[in-house]
Motif scaffolding. Structure first.
Motif, mmCIF file in Angstrom:
data_model
loop_
_atom_site.group_PDB
_atom_site.id
_atom_site.type_symbol
_atom_site.label_atom_id
_atom_site.label_comp_id
_atom_site.label_asym_id
_atom_site.label_seq_id
_atom_site.Cartn_x
_atom_site.Cartn_y
_atom_site.Cartn_z
ATOM 1 N N ASP A 119 0.858 -1.195 0.000
ATOM 2 C CA ASP A 119 0.000 0.000 0.000
ATOM 3 C C ASP A 119 0.889 1.238 0.000
ATOM 4 O O ASP A 119 0.943 1.994 0.963
ATOM 5 N N ILE A 120 1.626 1.397 -1.081
ATOM 6 C CA ILE A 120 2.532 2.538 -1.241
ATOM 7 C C ILE A 120 1.980 3.414 -2.355
ATOM 8 O O ILE A 120 2.150 3.120 -3.543
ATOM 9 N N PRO A 121 1.281 4.478 -2.030
ATOM 10 C CA PRO A 121 0.664 5.315 -3.055
ATOM 11 C C PRO A 121 1.677 5.939 -4.015
ATOM 12 O O PRO A 121 2.789 6.279 -3.619
ATOM 13 N N ASP A 122 1.268 6.082 -5.238
ATOM 14 C CA ASP A 122 2.090 6.750 -6.245
ATOM 15 C C ASP A 122 1.882 8.256 -6.121
ATOM 16 O O ASP A 122 1.017 8.846 -6.772
ATOM 17 N N VAL A 123 2.668 8.869 -5.260
ATOM 18 C CA VAL A 123 2.464 10.290 -4.961
ATOM 19 C C VAL A 123 3.021 11.217 -6.034
ATOM 20 O O VAL A 123 2.638 12.387 -6.110
ATOM 21 N N LEU A 124 3.943 10.715 -6.847
ATOM 22 C CA LEU A 124 4.565 11.583 -7.861
ATOM 23 C C LEU A 124 3.855 11.517 -9.210
ATOM 24 O O LEU A 124 3.981 12.439 -10.009
ATOM 25 N N GLN A 125 3.141 10.448 -9.483
ATOM 26 C CA GLN A 125 2.401 10.305 -10.735
ATOM 27 C C GLN A 125 3.270 10.613 -11.954
ATOM 28 O O GLN A 125 2.879 11.357 -12.848
ATOM 29 N N GLY A 126 4.448 10.043 -11.973
ATOM 30 C CA GLY A 126 5.324 10.220 -13.121
ATOM 31 C C GLY A 126 6.251 11.411 -13.038
ATOM 32 O O GLY A 126 7.151 11.562 -13.866
ATOM 33 N N ALA A 127 6.052 12.304 -12.068
ATOM 34 C CA ALA A 127 6.938 13.458 -11.916
ATOM 35 C C ALA A 127 8.283 13.004 -11.346
ATOM 36 O O ALA A 127 8.408 11.925 -10.776
ATOM 37 N N VAL A 165 2.099 -1.621 5.626
ATOM 38 C CA VAL A 165 1.912 -1.075 4.276
ATOM 39 C C VAL A 165 2.667 -1.876 3.221
ATOM 40 O O VAL A 165 2.726 -1.478 2.071
ATOM 41 N N GLY A 166 3.251 -3.012 3.620
ATOM 42 C CA GLY A 166 3.816 -3.922 2.646
ATOM 43 C C GLY A 166 5.325 -3.940 2.519
ATOM 44 O O GLY A 166 5.857 -4.642 1.656
ATOM 45 N N CYS A 167 6.035 -3.199 3.358
ATOM 46 C CA CYS A 167 7.504 -3.230 3.313
ATOM 47 C C CYS A 167 8.006 -4.507 3.977
ATOM 48 O O CYS A 167 7.438 -4.966 4.975
ATOM 49 N N ILE A 168 9.052 -5.074 3.426
ATOM 50 C CA ILE A 168 9.754 -6.171 4.088
ATOM 51 C C ILE A 168 10.937 -5.550 4.827
ATOM 52 O O ILE A 168 11.766 -4.868 4.220
ATOM 53 N N PRO A 192 8.999 -2.781 -1.561
ATOM 54 C CA PRO A 192 10.224 -2.205 -0.994
ATOM 55 C C PRO A 192 10.775 -3.056 0.135
ATOM 56 O O PRO A 192 10.024 -3.633 0.918
ATOM 57 N N HIS A 193 12.101 -3.147 0.200
ATOM 58 C CA HIS A 193 12.800 -3.837 1.281
ATOM 59 C C HIS A 193 13.635 -2.802 2.038
ATOM 60 O O HIS A 193 14.319 -1.978 1.421
ATOM 61 N N ALA A 211 11.548 6.043 9.161
ATOM 62 C CA ALA A 211 10.815 7.038 8.374
ATOM 63 C C ALA A 211 11.664 7.547 7.214
ATOM 64 O O ALA A 211 11.146 7.838 6.128
ATOM 65 N N HIS A 212 12.969 7.648 7.426
ATOM 66 C CA HIS A 212 13.888 8.093 6.373
ATOM 67 C C HIS A 212 13.883 7.102 5.203
ATOM 68 O O HIS A 212 13.774 7.497 4.041
ATOM 69 N N GLU A 213 14.002 5.808 5.513
ATOM 70 C CA GLU A 213 14.002 4.801 4.445
ATOM 71 C C GLU A 213 12.637 4.715 3.767
ATOM 72 O O GLU A 213 12.560 4.485 2.559
ATOM 73 N N LEU A 214 11.578 4.919 4.523
ATOM 74 C CA LEU A 214 10.253 4.988 3.916
ATOM 75 C C LEU A 214 10.178 6.160 2.942
ATOM 76 O O LEU A 214 9.563 6.060 1.873
#
Length: 399
Positions: A119-127, A165-168, A192-193, A211-214
């Motif tokens: 559940d990692i939203p695409d916040v940049l939408q290609g930007a 949210v699905g990170c390993i 993401p790992h 939070a930094h790695e996220l």
């Protein structure tokens, strides 16, 4: 003409050498009593070790012989380091090898167990990350808090959030306090790992590292190796800005700052679980205090000896990742695979490496497991390949 063991993968030897912190080919050659040029040819792929030499390599590098016959769990995305300093080359190589092993373990386990959906939203939408302004990062952090139902107050613990949210996530001792964490999307970019350090760790520092790695996973998913090397400083700054905004929202945290003193920030640390040093940086970033005031606070902070350890650092226990450990326990408890099967068929590194990376208790492979409730795959061959992310709008520029 290449001779020796058919199917030998040179990159695996390089990886194993890094994992055991053997810096040079010469050192490995001395260890197994061969000429350094022989190791060089093995690693560049011009020749391969014969059966006896392969057994020697496996014994000294503490892996199964099959380790050298499997492909490296490389990602097509870069690894996000805090620094690329040449003086840390051995540590960086070790860290990279451990990330590859974490991804390999994850891939094997995912054959049997359904991990939480990504559940990692695409916040940049290609930007591009290059288009991000600080106000964009602040808004993204706020939107994600709402998306994940974190609320506006303190984030109590980043570890369960990352896994939800699905990170390993894996955690290991890096052997140096100069390396904090590492992030990389798995091959194909579907999950993401994150690998976190346990060296000289405190809960507030673990919060910021996580939070930094996220932040890297969110903002820098499509960054290339070339861009990372060229813009490392800016990419790291953006990840830190995201982490600070996520842990200390401008809409709530800043209004609780009654005075910009170390005593006041220490009081806020007890509630927000963020280090005093990170709070000073946050107040400066938000222009709540001027640069000279921040400098004075840093000097006083250092004079008090807080650079080594802050007050309250030991107030909270440091949580460990649970998804991989619980999944392995489920596989064994359900009878799908025994522990000996896992070590002799699925995994090619030693038991201690797996226990270390997955936060299993030391010696887990040699004793009975407890029953843990997770969901087994209906079919071992069923692989989830879709990306479960949703889209959040990229903040539009004004003016």
């Amino acid at each position: 003409m290449r001779v020796g063991t058919p199917g030998f993968v040179p990159e695996r030897l390089i990886e194993a050498r890094a994992a055991r912190r053997i810096l040079s080919k010469k050192a490995l050659a001395t260890l197994i009593s061969v000429n350094p040029s022989t190791v060089t040819r093995w690693e560049d792929g011009t020749s391969a070790p014969d059966a006896d030499a392969l057994a020697e390599l496996a014994a000294h590098l503490h892996v199964r012989r099959e380790f050298f016959l499997r492909p490296v769990a490389n990602s097509d995305r870069p690894l996000f380091y805090r620094t690329l300093a040449s003086t840390l080359v051995k540590d960086l190589n070790y860290q990279e090898s451990q990330m590859h092993w974490l991804q390999e373990i994850s891939s094997i386990v995912e054959h049997y167990v359904d991990f939480p959906e990504v559940d990692i939203p695409d916040v940049l939408q290609g930007a591009s990350y290059k288009q991000l302004r600080d106000e964009d990062i602040e808004q993204i952090a706020s939107d994600l808090r709402a998306h994940w139902s974190v609320g506006d107050g303190p984030c109590i613990d980043m570890m369960p959030l990352l896994e939800r949210v699905g990170c390993i996530v894996g955690s290991i001792e890096m052997g140096t306090s100069k390396l904090d964490g590492l992030c990389s999307w798995a091959q194909g970019g579907n999950r993401p790992h994150i690998l976190l350090s346990t060296d000289k760790m405190s809960f507030p520092r673990r919060q910021m590292d996580a939070a930094h790695e996220l932040g890297h996973a969110i903002l820098h998913r499509h960054v290339t190796e070339e861009e990372l090397k060229k813009d490392l400083k800016e990419i790291e700054r953006q990840a830190f800005r995201f982490a600070s905004a996520f842990l200390m929202p401008a809409t709530t945290y800043s209004y609780e700052v009654k005075s910009a003193s170390l005593a006041s920030l220490l009081s806020l640390k007890e509630r927000w679980r963020v280090s005093v040093k990170a709070q000073i940086r946050r107040l400066s970033d938000l222009d709540i205090i001027p640069a000279d005031h921040a400098t004075s606070l840093y000097k006083l902070y250092s004079a008090k000896g807080w650079s080594r350890e802050e007050p309250l650092d030991k107030n909270w226990p440091i949580s460990e990742p649970t998804v991989l450990a619980n999944a392995l326990q489920l596989i064994v408890d359900s009878g799908v695979r025994s522990k000996s099967d896992l070590l002799s068929v699925e995994f090619t590194m030693k038991a201690g490496d797996i226990e270390n990376l997955t936060a299993l208790p030391p010696g887990w492979f040699s004793r009975n497991a407890e029953v843990i409730g997770l969901k087994l795959r209906e079919s071992v061959s069923d692989r989830t390949t879709g990306d479960a992310s949703t889209i959040l709008p990229f903040p539009s520029r004004k003016g």
